[in-house]
Design an enzyme around this catalytic site. Structure first.
Site, PDB file in Angstrom:
ATOM      1  N   CYS A 318      47.615  40.364  41.592  1.00 25.38           N
ATOM      2  CA  CYS A 318      46.491  39.737  42.282  1.00 25.38           C
ATOM      3  C   CYS A 318      45.208  39.901  41.466  1.00 25.38           C
ATOM      4  O   CYS A 318      44.431  38.943  41.313  1.00 25.38           O
ATOM      5  CB  CYS A 318      46.315  40.354  43.670  1.00 25.38           C
ATOM      6  SG  CYS A 318      44.897  39.723  44.601  1.00 25.38           S
ATOM      7  N   TRP A 321      45.366  37.754  38.291  1.00 25.43           N
ATOM      8  CA  TRP A 321      45.180  36.337  38.627  1.00 25.43           C
ATOM      9  C   TRP A 321      43.706  35.954  38.556  1.00 25.43           C
ATOM     10  O   TRP A 321      43.358  34.836  38.163  1.00 25.43           O
ATOM     11  CB  TRP A 321      45.726  36.069  40.031  1.00 25.43           C
ATOM     12  CG  TRP A 321      45.505  34.666  40.514  1.00 25.43           C
ATOM     13  CD1 TRP A 321      46.336  33.600  40.349  1.00 25.43           C
ATOM     14  CD2 TRP A 321      44.368  34.177  41.244  1.00 25.43           C
ATOM     15  NE1 TRP A 321      45.790  32.470  40.927  1.00 25.43           N
ATOM     16  CE2 TRP A 321      44.581  32.800  41.484  1.00 25.43           C
ATOM     17  CE3 TRP A 321      43.200  34.772  41.718  1.00 25.43           C
ATOM     18  CZ2 TRP A 321      43.662  32.008  42.178  1.00 25.43           C
ATOM     19  CZ3 TRP A 321      42.278  33.994  42.401  1.00 25.43           C
ATOM     20  CH2 TRP A 321      42.521  32.629  42.628  1.00 25.43           C
ATOM     21  N   HIS A 322      42.821  36.889  38.898  1.00 21.30           N
ATOM     22  CA  HIS A 322      41.391  36.590  38.915  1.00 21.30           C
ATOM     23  C   HIS A 322      40.811  36.438  37.515  1.00 21.30           C
ATOM     24  O   HIS A 322      39.760  35.799  37.357  1.00 21.30           O
ATOM     25  CB  HIS A 322      40.625  37.686  39.662  1.00 21.30           C
ATOM     26  CG  HIS A 322      40.743  37.579  41.144  1.00 21.30           C
ATOM     27  ND1 HIS A 322      41.850  38.043  41.837  1.00 21.30           N
ATOM     28  CD2 HIS A 322      39.917  37.046  42.087  1.00 21.30           C
ATOM     29  CE1 HIS A 322      41.679  37.809  43.127  1.00 21.30           C
ATOM     30  NE2 HIS A 322      40.522  37.203  43.307  1.00 21.30           N
ATOM     31  N   GLY A 323      41.418  37.007  36.517  1.00 17.62           N
ATOM     32  CA  GLY A 323      40.872  36.857  35.181  1.00 17.62           C
ATOM     33  C   GLY A 323      41.576  37.745  34.181  1.00 17.62           C
ATOM     34  O   GLY A 323      42.202  38.745  34.530  1.00 17.62           O
ATOM     35  N   PHE A 459      38.012  31.461  37.573  1.00 13.13           N
ATOM     36  CA  PHE A 459      39.346  32.003  37.811  1.00 13.13           C
ATOM     37  C   PHE A 459      40.397  30.908  37.866  1.00 13.13           C
ATOM     38  O   PHE A 459      41.569  31.184  37.841  1.00 13.13           O
ATOM     39  CB  PHE A 459      39.378  32.806  39.120  1.00 13.13           C
ATOM     40  CG  PHE A 459      38.337  33.902  39.157  1.00 13.13           C
ATOM     41  CD1 PHE A 459      38.009  34.600  38.019  1.00 13.13           C
ATOM     42  CD2 PHE A 459      37.696  34.219  40.338  1.00 13.13           C
ATOM     43  CE1 PHE A 459      37.057  35.603  38.043  1.00 13.13           C
ATOM     44  CE2 PHE A 459      36.737  35.216  40.386  1.00 13.13           C
ATOM     45  CZ  PHE A 459      36.424  35.904  39.244  1.00 13.13           C
TER      46      PHE A 459
END
Length: 459
Positions: A318, A321-323, A459
């Site tokens: 998770c 996934w954001h960066g 993102f």
């Protein structure tokens, strides 16, 4: 940014007008698909090739699962490899190469690996997860296979949600694409409050507080007091920014006759990590739960160690996934650890404390947990974070004054945000109109001159 806000408003008005002038559903869907590709490729046309390749692959593999049931797993793997492979190539290739280079350098090995100079296609994290979810649901037999390619392509590229979600499920959005839609004035009446409220959150609250958060996190060592206030400013900024974006997305989609997922539900009222993730970025947290955490065994694990491993792996994904940065991975691991600790102590799941005092204590503790998480998330780098935490600068009188000014400004912006939330939750429709009229006036008078892209565009 694909469009400026003013250009997007013109684009949306033209699309909505032309769309409702078309009476036949397939004509509407074809027009929306064309408009979505124009929107997506306006600045960088080659982005359209990437989303088209992902769409064709997922569509072909879903059709293949229906035509050759004994080969379902093979078609699923092809779809996952292509879609996740595109995401890995454009978003994570350089990150993993550079991380490997640093690790080898620490071992005394000097290497010069190839680095790709590729622009990150906007929204690729969102539409990739949407297509992966559709392929998995098709494999599980939870989503019927669609034959109409135009409808499927629109599901992937629907322009209101294309850049930053919500991450829609096939069983939710595709049936809306496949049904007839007719104009009614109630569509406008329910859409404009979302658009106006989202615009206010972004232009007045998020962009104003971004000035303070950015300045503080650009300092080499801001000291504990400024760091605390800067983190608080960022926590309000990111909520106003992302929930404001989601409100505008839902309002835009509603003008076209579509109802999208509600992505936020007062997340800072959470009393535990599991409660927070039921309230924050709901479309992502439920996706992570259904397609990663539960398949890993979830809370059904027989040992605490395996449960901890499942939580940490899920939340690290998770975070990643954001960066492509270690701060995001650390943020995910931190939330995974917090979730495990709460669950181990019996405060996970749907737990609720007894009494108002217990609820207040639980909320205060969880709010502190969330704030520390945002500090990790916003930190420019892992080394900057380590230095700020372990060798803090001394607190001076100037810091006290600056922190007090910023804190008062943050509190000032919380008032209209609270009024908007109260109006949405408690007021009848007739009494909401004066609130939205006030927000419109405040937006005109107080909007930040330093406009910024939405945070989740990166993102």
């Amino acid at each position: 940014m694909i469009f400026t806000s003013s250009v997007y408003a013109i684009f949306l008005a033209v699309v909505v007008t032309a769309y409702w002038a078309l009476r036949q559903r397939q004509a509407q869907n074809l027009f929306l698909l064309a408009a979505s590709y124009v929107f997506y490729g306006w600045v960088t046309p080659w982005f359209c090739l990437i989303i088209a390749a992902a769409t064709v692959t997922a569509y072909g593999c879903c059709r293949g699962m229906a035509a050759f049931p004994d080969q379902k797993k093979r078609f699923l793997l092809i779809s996952l490899c292509v879609n996740l492979g595109l995401l890995a190539l454009f978003k994570y290739f350089n990150f993993f190469i550079e991380s490997a280079q640093l690790m080898l350098g620490a071992l005394g090995l000097s290497v010069q690996p190839a680095v790709l100079r590729l622009a990150l296609p906007a929204g690729i994290s969102f539409y990739t997860f949407q297509l992966v979810g559709c392929a998995v649901d098709t494999y599980r037999g939870q989503t019927p296979v669609r034959k109409n390619f135009i409808d499927f392509a629109l599901f992937t590229s629907f322009f209101p949600l294309l850049l930053s979600g919500p991450i829609e499920r096939a069983n939710s959005l595709l049936p809306q694409i496949e049904q007839d839609r007719r104009w009614a004035w109630n569509i406008f009446n329910t859409a404009w409050p979302l658009l106006l409220g989202g615009l206010f959150k972004k232009l007045v609250i998020a962009d104003s507080l971004a000035f303070y958060a950015d300045k503080i996190f650009m300092l080499e060592n801001p000291g504990p007091l400024l760091l605390l206030v800067g983190t608080f400013a960022f926590s309000i900024q990111i909520y106003a920014d992302f929930s404001g974006y989601t409100d505008m997305v839902r309002g835009s989609a509603r003008l076209l006759g579509f109802e999208l997922t509600q992505n936020f539900n007062f997340p800072y009222f959470a009393i535990s990590p599991s409660d927070f993730w039921r309230r924050w970025h709901i479309s992502l947290s439920t996706w992570i739960r259904d397609y990663i955490y539960i398949p890993l065994g979830g809370s059904r694990q027989k040992s605490q160690l395996r449960h901890a491993a499942a939580l940490l792996l899920t939340m690290s994904i998770c975070g990643l996934w954001h960066g492509a940065a270690w701060t995001f991975v650390l943020w995910g691991l931190y939330h995974g650890l917090a979730s495990f600790v709460y669950a181990t102590l019996g405060f996970g799941g749907r737990w609720r404390p007894a009494g108002k005092l217990g609820t207040a204590a639980a909320w205060l503790l969880m709010f502190a947990v969330i704030q520390f998480g945002w500090l990790i998330f916003r930190a420019p780098s892992a080394s900057w974070l380590a230095a700020a935490l372990w060798t803090p600068a001394p607190v001076t009188a100037d810091m006290h004054i600056a922190a007090a000014v910023i804190a008062v400004h943050c509190a000032f912006h919380l008032l209209p945000l609270g009024l908007l939330a109260l109006a949405e939750k408690k007021f009848p429709p007739l009494l909401r109109s004066p609130v939205y009229a006030l927000l419109l006036l405040l937006t005109v008078l107080l909007r930040s001159e330093a406009g910024q892209d939405f945070i989740y565009f990166q993102f």
